[in-house]
Design a protein around this motif. Sequence first.
Motif, mmCIF file in Angstrom:
data_model
loop_
_atom_site.group_PDB
_atom_site.id
_atom_site.type_symbol
_atom_site.label_atom_id
_atom_site.label_comp_id
_atom_site.label_asym_id
_atom_site.label_seq_id
_atom_site.Cartn_x
_atom_site.Cartn_y
_atom_site.Cartn_z
ATOM 1 N N VAL A 39 -3.590 4.884 -0.946
ATOM 2 C CA VAL A 39 -4.573 5.469 -0.030
ATOM 3 C C VAL A 39 -3.945 6.623 0.739
ATOM 4 O O VAL A 39 -2.728 6.777 0.775
ATOM 5 C CB VAL A 39 -5.109 4.424 0.976
ATOM 6 N N ASP B 270 -4.692 8.708 6.525
ATOM 7 C CA ASP B 270 -5.802 8.744 7.466
ATOM 8 C C ASP B 270 -6.651 7.483 7.393
ATOM 9 O O ASP B 270 -7.206 7.037 8.405
ATOM 10 C CB ASP B 270 -6.664 9.993 7.246
ATOM 11 N N SER B 271 -6.723 6.868 6.221
ATOM 12 C CA SER B 271 -7.525 5.646 6.087
ATOM 13 C C SER B 271 -6.932 4.466 6.863
ATOM 14 O O SER B 271 -7.614 3.494 7.138
ATOM 15 C CB SER B 271 -7.693 5.267 4.610
ATOM 16 N N CYS C 22 0.859 -1.173 0.000
ATOM 17 C CA CYS C 22 0.000 0.000 0.000
ATOM 18 C C CYS C 22 0.906 1.238 0.000
ATOM 19 O O CYS C 22 1.833 1.322 0.795
ATOM 20 C CB CYS C 22 -0.880 -0.028 1.239
#
Length: 172
Positions: free
Chosen positions: A163, A166-167, A135
Amino acid sequence: MPQAALIVIDVQNDYFPTGAYPLHDTQAVLERTVQAVRSAQAQGLPVVLVQHVAKGPSPFFNAGTEGVQIHPLLRAAAPDAPVVVKAHADSFLNTTLHATLAALGVDSLWLCGMMTHNCVTHTALSPQAQGYTVCVLEDLCTTVDPMIHAIALSALRDRVEVVGSDSLGLVG
């Protein structure tokens, strides 16, 4: 149980305003990255720092210079983090990264750092990264300008998850 690690790539002095090759918005990215490091540590997640050291004379990241050093605010946030030294864009290529991650029991990589279009991308797409869930944290990366950053992230989305930090509960 899956174990993620925050991998911080090339947050080094030469990429900041007084360095040999300043990138776009480095101070803001550094501040968010330091916050993410602290959050990862609070969650019990390992943090691994990657440092690029040029082989031979180079425009930047030359051994023994102030510019090659990991930014002091990042080092202060993660003083005990392992440091993997590399000489290529791919953080796995001819380094101890895979062995370091194996020793930590890591199977998921949360990648961030500098330069989005080069070292972050090459690490995310490395043949050795294929054994991990990868990621890329888009708000914890930067490069020479916002357009190249956006183009690199767009291309990465075809192959890995991209992403905001914060996710993952790293920066709020």
